[in-house]
Design a protein around this motif. Structure first.
Motif, PDB file in Angstrom:
ATOM      1  N   VAL A   7       0.918  -1.607  -0.034  1.00 28.02           N
ATOM      2  CA  VAL A   7      -0.083   0.419   0.327  1.00 28.02           C
ATOM      3  C   VAL A   7       0.874   1.046   0.291  1.00 28.02           C
ATOM      4  CG1 VAL A   7      -1.764   1.412   1.681  1.00 28.02           C
ATOM      5  CG2 VAL A   7      -1.860  -1.079   1.268  1.00 28.02           C
ATOM      6  N   ASP A   8       1.878   1.464   1.057  1.00 25.66           N
ATOM      7  CA  ASP A   8       2.716   2.206   0.525  1.00 25.66           C
ATOM      8  C   ASP A   8       3.840   2.753  -0.303  1.00 25.66           C
ATOM      9  OD1 ASP A   8       4.100   4.393   2.301  1.00 25.66           O
ATOM     10  OD2 ASP A   8       5.625   3.429   2.342  1.00 25.66           O
ATOM     11  N   TYR A   9       3.818   1.644  -0.921  1.00 28.92           N
ATOM     12  CA  TYR A   9       4.797   1.378  -2.032  1.00 28.92           C
ATOM     13  C   TYR A   9       4.104   1.946  -3.328  1.00 28.92           C
ATOM     14  CZ  TYR A   9       6.918  -0.037  -6.410  1.00 28.92           C
ATOM     15  OH  TYR A   9       7.317   0.361  -8.241  1.00 28.92           O
ATOM     16  N   PHE A  10       2.363   1.775  -3.892  1.00 26.53           N
ATOM     17  CA  PHE A  10       1.520   2.191  -4.959  1.00 26.53           C
ATOM     18  C   PHE A  10       0.893   3.960  -4.146  1.00 26.53           C
ATOM     19  CE2 PHE A  10       2.142  -1.919  -6.036  1.00 26.53           C
ATOM     20  CZ  PHE A  10       1.661  -1.791  -7.795  1.00 26.53           C
ATOM     21  N   PHE A  11       0.419   4.071  -2.653  1.00 24.51           N
ATOM     22  CA  PHE A  11      -0.179   5.221  -2.479  1.00 24.51           C
ATOM     23  C   PHE A  11       0.575   5.866  -1.383  1.00 24.51           C
ATOM     24  CE2 PHE A  11      -2.869   1.994  -3.894  1.00 24.51           C
ATOM     25  CZ  PHE A  11      -3.247   1.659  -4.928  1.00 24.51           C
ATOM     26  N   GLY A  12       1.524   5.297  -1.138  1.00 26.62           N
ATOM     27  CA  GLY A  12       1.688   6.647   0.406  1.00 26.62           C
ATOM     28  C   GLY A  12       3.205   6.854  -0.221  1.00 26.62           C
ATOM     29  N   ASP A  13       3.894   7.657   0.883  1.00 28.11           N
ATOM     30  CA  ASP A  13       4.930   8.422   1.446  1.00 28.11           C
ATOM     31  C   ASP A  13       5.954   7.597   1.691  1.00 28.11           C
ATOM     32  OD1 ASP A  13       7.032  10.154   1.074  1.00 28.11           O
ATOM     33  OD2 ASP A  13       6.025  11.691   1.947  1.00 28.11           O
TER      34      ASP A  13
END
Length: 571
Positions: free
Chosen positions: A137-143
């Motif tokens: 999730v962090d890879y696709f949408f987070g920082d």
């Protein structure tokens, strides 16, 4: 728990993310890209009783008429193009929306005629998968910048000199602590790769480049870093799923450097045209992209390109085929240990393979703008068993002027055009002698439990080599005629021989042995020899041993008989 705001994210990114979720849930699954013609399939997962097929759609709100048509089109494409050629056990529509009962009934009605098991994976299921994979999730949408900075700090810390009081226990403890810390941190943040870190003794610069060793690991990336004067670190990135290298590629932009007309320039040209491996070419890394742990800075370097042997799955069985000028097959050698590569600029292909015993290596380059080539290289036979090397040596012996060489599917069609030999191969005449020698050793192996290996023939004298041929001939049922000079027997036997007159013929048997690499090997046969003419040597001192020498003829004829038929013979 990580959550995804599905409505706010771009549809294309949503589809990529959902596909990644599925592939990480089913690590052996495959992603079908549109460039390949997806046939109504986005992700497929193999099972013993058939494939599970997933069709991913970005829809986050109830389907409108256009979206309904898109689902129908994907389903029909799957039915028309995939079902006839693939064993399928289920089909699943995947969307980040929760369908109504009416929509579930609609999907059932659409898919029911095939009798196939179908499902709708909805937002609730995807939220559950996403909640268990925060790094993705962090890879696709987070920082993830903070995570990356921390990891790079850990990585840099891992190559600094180790502190300590010099005690071996303190040093090992510090090394182990860093190893555990770095691997745990990298695993925590990277959704696509697992990290293995080993601390080894030695120097990185002394490590050999070995494509076979690289082929034995599943690693997508291996990095070596010197820690101190005695230890280096090996870090391996292992894909979490079959498509990790596609979802998170590891790339580098490299500029190779060579003066025109040099062998290095030719090696680079062949690499660009055919993908031919090269080694120790200078150049510069201009850009790098990859997951945490992959260096993010470039600079001057020395480059080698290795082609790793490929698994047999999906590849046809290959052979080296030799034909007469009229097209008749003269020989065919089964090839294994296959490596291949494609040109970086053009349609050229490089294929390397060898026989099972890796005695004969062949390389083909074809399909590019440059002239196609065939190269052959042989390796030593010493220490290998005769039966395993004979096929390659026999094929080499058939490389004669006018014959044509081709790479072909074993028992099938040729893959390349033919190369006509303008002269006998330099190795061919030597190979013809080796064929006879290896066949002799193979015959000897049939008559002993001892493992026969090929000796170093360059250290053998001509009589030693001839003795191998003679013994093999005896074992095949041949008679060996030789001149003899003297044999010994006991006094009791001599008395019987003297009664036949001053000159007589006699025969006897003795165990059959062969000497290889300084070791005497006993066979399951005996040597039976008939001496045509003999006499007792005059002027012998009194002893228990009598010396016999040739009479009017020096001829002796030997044959081989089973040991149980052998009788004691003169020594």
């Amino acid at each position: 728990m990580a959550t995804v705001n599905w409505e706010r994210e771009p549809g294309e990114k949503v589809e990529e993310f959902v596909a990644a979720l599925l592939l990480l849930k089913y690590p052996h699954g495959n992603l079908i890209t549109p460039s390949q013609g997806d046939r109504g399939v986005d992700v497929r997962v193999w099972n013993p009783d058939g494939f599970d097929i997933y069709q991913v759609k970005r829809y986050t709100r109830p389907l409108d008429s256009t979206q309904e048509k898109e689902v129908k089109k994907s389903w029909q494409t799957f039915v028309d193009q995939t079902l006839p050629i693939l064993k399928v056990r289920s089909w699943t529509l995947v969307t980040p929306l929760n369908p109504s009962n009416e929509r579930l009934d609609w999907l059932d009605a659409l898919t029911e005629p095939t009798g196939l098991e179908t499902h709708w994976m909805d937002r609730g299921a995807l939220d559950g998968l996403a909640g268990n994979n925060y790094p993705l999730v962090d890879y696709f949408f987070g920082d993830g910048a903070q995570h990356w900075h921390r990891l790079m700090a850990d990585l840099l810390d891992g190559v600094r000199p180790l502190p300590g009081d010099g005690a071996s226990e303190s040093l090992l403890s510090a090394i182990a602590s860093r190893q555990e810390k770095l691997a745990r941190s990298l695993d925590e943040v990277d959704p696509f790769y697992r990290y293995e870190i080993d601390i080894r003794t030695g120097w990185v610069e002394n490590l050999p480049l070995d494509s076979t060793r690289l082929g034995e690991t599943r690693a997508a990336f291996i990095q070596y870093a010197q820690i101190d004067d005695e230890h280096y670190r090996e870090m391996r990135l292992l894909p979490r799923c079959a498509e990790s290298v596609k979802l998170r590629p590891i790339t580098a932009d490299v500029r190779l450097e060579a003066d025109p007309g040099t062998s290095t320039a030719n090696a680079i040209h062949r690499f660009r045209q055919f993908g031919t491996p090269f080694s120790d070419v200078p150049g510069t890394i201009t850009a790098i992209s990859g997951p945490p742990g992959v260096p993010q800075t470039g600079g001057p370097a020395t480059f080698s390109f290795l082609s790793v042997p490929q698994p047999k799955t999906g590849l046809p069985d290959l052979c080296l085929r030799i034909r007469e000028p009229n097209g008749q097959k003269a020989a065919e050698l089964e090839l294994e240990h296959v490596s291949s590569s494609r040109g970086q600029a053009g349609s050229g292909v490089w294929v390397s393979a060898s026989d099972r015993a890796q005695v004969l290596n062949v390389e083909f380059t074809f399909g590019g703008d440059s002239d196609a080539e065939f190269r052959l290289r042989t390796s030593g036979l010493k220490g290998k068993t005769p039966a395993e090397v004979l096929p390659a040596v026999r094929a080499t012996a058939e490389l004669r002027t006018g014959r044509v060489i081709e790479l072909a599917v074993r028992g099938g069609l040729p893959i390349t055009g033919g190369w006509e030999l303008e002269r006998d191969d330099a190795e061919a005449s030597l190979a013809r002698w080796h064929v006879a020698f290896l066949e002799a050793l193979t015959t000897i192996q049939e008559h002993t439990y001892h493992r026969i290996t090929v000796p170093d023939v360059t250290t053998m004298t001509p009589p030693q080599r001839q003795k191998i041929f003679n013994i093999a001939g005896l074992l095949r049922g041949e008679q060996i005629e030789e001149d003899w000079s003297e044999v010994t027997t006991d006094t009791a036997s001599a008395a019987l021989l003297e009664s036949a007159g001053p000159e007589f013929s006699f025969g006897g048997t003795a165990p059959l042995t062969v000497e290889l690499d300084g070791q005497e090997i006993h066979l399951n046969m005996a040597r039976q020899t008939h001496y045509e003419s003999a006499r007792i040597r005059t002027g012998q001192p009194d002893s228990d041993v009598i010396h016999l020498v040739p009479g009017s003829s020096t001829k002796a004829v030997s044959t081989a008989v089973p040991l149980d038929q052998a009788a004691p013979a003169p020594q």
